[in-house]
Write a protein that holds these residues in place. Structure first.
Motif, PDB file in Angstrom:
ATOM      1  N   ILE A   1       0.835  -1.154  -0.129  1.00 44.76           N
ATOM      2  CA  ILE A   1      -0.052  -0.021  -0.035  1.00 44.76           C
ATOM      3  C   ILE A   1       0.920   1.188   0.059  1.00 44.76           C
ATOM      4  N   LYS A   2       1.936   1.319   0.758  1.00 42.64           N
ATOM      5  CA  LYS A   2       2.863   2.224   0.936  1.00 42.64           C
ATOM      6  C   LYS A   2       3.629   2.451  -0.551  1.00 42.64           C
ATOM      7  N   ALA A   3       3.912   1.405  -1.012  1.00 45.86           N
ATOM      8  CA  ALA A   3       4.696   1.464  -2.430  1.00 45.86           C
ATOM      9  C   ALA A   3       3.464   1.958  -3.484  1.00 45.86           C
ATOM     10  N   ALA A   4       2.542   1.517  -3.322  1.00 42.79           N
ATOM     11  CA  ALA A   4       1.477   1.920  -4.666  1.00 42.79           C
ATOM     12  C   ALA A   4       1.032   3.352  -4.248  1.00 42.79           C
ATOM     13  N   SER A   5       1.074   3.743  -3.227  1.00 43.46           N
ATOM     14  CA  SER A   5       0.864   5.165  -3.043  1.00 43.46           C
ATOM     15  C   SER A   5       1.339   6.431  -3.602  1.00 43.46           C
ATOM     16  N   VAL A   6       2.827   5.862  -3.905  1.00 46.53           N
ATOM     17  CA  VAL A   6       3.791   6.806  -4.461  1.00 46.53           C
ATOM     18  C   VAL A   6       3.216   7.078  -5.959  1.00 46.53           C
ATOM     19  N   TYR A   7       2.492   6.066  -6.559  1.00 44.43           N
ATOM     20  CA  TYR A   7       1.916   6.279  -7.879  1.00 44.43           C
ATOM     21  C   TYR A   7       0.627   6.950  -7.816  1.00 44.43           C
ATOM     22  N   ASP A   8      -0.052   6.848  -6.703  1.00 49.12           N
ATOM     23  CA  ASP A   8      -1.561   7.504  -6.789  1.00 49.12           C
ATOM     24  C   ASP A   8      -1.919   7.515  -5.568  1.00 49.12           C
ATOM     25  N   ASP A   9      -2.870   8.552  -5.245  1.00 56.85           N
ATOM     26  CA  ASP A   9      -3.346   8.732  -3.646  1.00 56.85           C
ATOM     27  C   ASP A   9      -4.486   7.613  -3.599  1.00 56.85           C
ATOM     28  N   TYR A  10      -5.036   7.025  -4.746  1.00 58.60           N
ATOM     29  CA  TYR A  10      -5.802   5.925  -4.214  1.00 58.60           C
ATOM     30  C   TYR A  10      -5.216   4.503  -4.673  1.00 58.60           C
ATOM     31  N   VAL A  11      -5.508   3.527  -4.029  1.00 55.13           N
ATOM     32  CA  VAL A  11      -5.131   2.206  -4.017  1.00 55.13           C
ATOM     33  C   VAL A  11      -6.070   1.293  -4.121  1.00 55.13           C
ATOM     34  N   VAL A  12      -5.998   0.323  -5.058  1.00 49.51           N
ATOM     35  CA  VAL A  12      -7.169  -0.802  -5.220  1.00 49.51           C
ATOM     36  C   VAL A  12      -6.386  -2.080  -4.396  1.00 49.51           C
ATOM     37  N   ILE A  13      -7.467  -2.767  -3.644  1.00 47.68           N
ATOM     38  CA  ILE A  13      -7.091  -3.940  -3.256  1.00 47.68           C
ATOM     39  C   ILE A  13      -7.991  -5.050  -4.064  1.00 47.68           C
ATOM     40  N   GLU A  14      -7.316  -6.213  -4.426  1.00 47.32           N
ATOM     41  CA  GLU A  14      -8.372  -7.096  -4.974  1.00 47.32           C
ATOM     42  C   GLU A  14      -7.984  -8.463  -4.701  1.00 47.32           C
ATOM     43  N   LYS A  15      -9.042  -9.361  -4.715  1.00 41.53           N
ATOM     44  CA  LYS A  15      -8.597 -10.752  -4.358  1.00 41.53           C
ATOM     45  C   LYS A  15      -7.775 -11.354  -5.579  1.00 41.53           C
ATOM     46  N   PHE A  16      -6.666 -11.942  -5.066  1.00 37.75           N
ATOM     47  CA  PHE A  16      -5.756 -12.630  -6.013  1.00 37.75           C
ATOM     48  C   PHE A  16      -6.671 -13.813  -6.621  1.00 37.75           C
ATOM     49  N   VAL A  17      -6.421 -13.976  -7.815  1.00 39.94           N
ATOM     50  CA  VAL A  17      -7.099 -15.237  -8.772  1.00 39.94           C
ATOM     51  C   VAL A  17      -6.101 -15.801  -9.193  1.00 39.94           C
ATOM     52  N   LYS A  18      -5.846 -17.137  -8.955  1.00 37.79           N
ATOM     53  CA  LYS A  18      -4.925 -18.081  -9.623  1.00 37.79           C
ATOM     54  C   LYS A  18      -5.575 -18.430 -10.873  1.00 37.79           C
ATOM     55  N   GLY A  19      -4.679 -18.189 -11.930  1.00 41.14           N
ATOM     56  CA  GLY A  19      -4.971 -18.712 -13.292  1.00 41.14           C
ATOM     57  C   GLY A  19      -4.049 -18.287 -14.452  1.00 41.14           C
ATOM     58  N   ARG A  20      -4.586 -18.392 -15.486  1.00 42.68           N
ATOM     59  CA  ARG A  20      -3.902 -17.846 -16.596  1.00 42.68           C
ATOM     60  C   ARG A  20      -4.419 -16.458 -17.291  1.00 42.68           C
ATOM     61  N   GLU A  21      -3.249 -15.911 -17.517  1.00 41.55           N
ATOM     62  CA  GLU A  21      -3.855 -14.299 -18.025  1.00 41.55           C
ATOM     63  C   GLU A  21      -3.884 -14.170 -19.554  1.00 41.55           C
ATOM     64  N   PHE A  22      -4.932 -13.314 -19.639  1.00 40.13           N
ATOM     65  CA  PHE A  22      -5.546 -13.214 -21.030  1.00 40.13           C
ATOM     66  C   PHE A  22      -5.860 -11.709 -21.211  1.00 40.13           C
ATOM     67  N   THR A  23      -5.832 -11.275 -22.434  1.00 42.04           N
ATOM     68  CA  THR A  23      -6.360  -9.797 -22.570  1.00 42.04           C
ATOM     69  C   THR A  23      -7.362  -9.808 -23.862  1.00 42.04           C
ATOM     70  N   CYS A  24      -8.266  -9.124 -24.042  1.00 44.07           N
ATOM     71  CA  CYS A  24      -9.059  -8.785 -24.976  1.00 44.07           C
ATOM     72  C   CYS A  24      -9.583  -7.550 -25.430  1.00 44.07           C
ATOM     73  N   ALA A  25      -9.169  -7.206 -26.550  1.00 41.95           N
ATOM     74  CA  ALA A  25      -9.504  -5.866 -27.152  1.00 41.95           C
ATOM     75  C   ALA A  25     -10.811  -5.593 -27.718  1.00 41.95           C
ATOM     76  N   VAL A  26     -11.125  -4.682 -27.844  1.00 40.95           N
ATOM     77  CA  VAL A  26     -12.664  -4.115 -28.567  1.00 40.95           C
ATOM     78  C   VAL A  26     -12.091  -3.064 -29.400  1.00 40.95           C
ATOM     79  N   LEU A  27     -12.410  -3.165 -30.773  1.00 38.59           N
ATOM     80  CA  LEU A  27     -12.226  -2.335 -31.885  1.00 38.59           C
ATOM     81  C   LEU A  27     -13.500  -2.141 -32.376  1.00 38.59           C
ATOM     82  N   GLN A  28     -14.094  -1.023 -32.461  1.00 38.48           N
ATOM     83  CA  GLN A  28     -15.113  -0.400 -33.051  1.00 38.48           C
ATOM     84  C   GLN A  28     -16.310  -1.285 -32.568  1.00 38.48           C
TER      85      GLN A  28
END
Length: 177
Positions: free
Chosen positions: A36-63
């Motif tokens: 939290i301290k380290a992330a606060s260097v980059y932004d005043d707001y920090v997001v904390i999420e549950k870690f989900v174990k799995g494979r990473e994907f990304t999906c784009a939207v175009l028009q």
């Protein structure tokens, strides 16, 4: 305490920015406080999420169209800043290795988030797919990288859109609006 509801491991990240700068996976309260301290260097707001174990994907939207996903396979750790920009640190597979149902699930979510947020022309949403083939939405990139080797151009190429054509689509769509 909200952290107790999430549990460990968890993900701590700066609210703004990109390239996974200010993102940490933590396993206990001490690591949480440090992250939290380290992330606060980059932004005043920090997001904390549950870690989900799995494979990473990304999906784009175009028009208003979901493009094929990219499966992101870091050789070490997670898709952090170093693994994104160090040559050979990550394998990127397009289209991603998943079932048609998971591909549709990610595409539908990416398109829904894109539209709900009122985004235009293109965006890229990140996901974790768990061992049960559930796609977990992580975040949307409203201005994803656009070098010839970036993820959105890889997805566009998978449906026959060259880098030059992709850039033309983006510029022309911006001029129309």
């Amino acid at each position: 305490d909200e952290v107790r509801e999430i549990g460990y491991p968890a993900v701590v990240k700066a609210n703004n920015g990109g390239s996974s700068v200010g993102t940490y996976i933590v396993n206990d309260r001490k690591e949480m406080d440090e992250a939290i301290k380290a992330a606060s260097v980059y932004d005043d707001y920090v997001v904390i999420e549950k870690f989900v174990k799995g494979r990473e994907f990304t999906c784009a939207v175009l028009q208003d169209r979901a493009l094929p996903s990219v499966e992101i396979v870091p050789k070490v750790d997670f898709y952090n800043y170093e693994n994104k920009y160090k040559a050979g640190a990550t394998e990127e597979i397009c289209p991603g290795r998943c079932t048609p149902e998971v591909e549709k699930q990610m595409g539908d979510m990416a398109l829904k988030v894109h539209n709900i947020l009122g985004l235009r022309t293109y965006s890229r949403s990140d996901f974790i797919v768990d061992k049960y083939d559930n796609a977990w939405f992580l975040e949307v990139n409203t201005l994803p990288g656009m070098t010839p080797t970036s993820l959105v151009p890889q997805e566009a190429a998978a449906v026959g859109i060259s880098y030059e054509e992709l850039c033309e689509i983006i510029v022309n769509d911006g001029l129309v609006r």
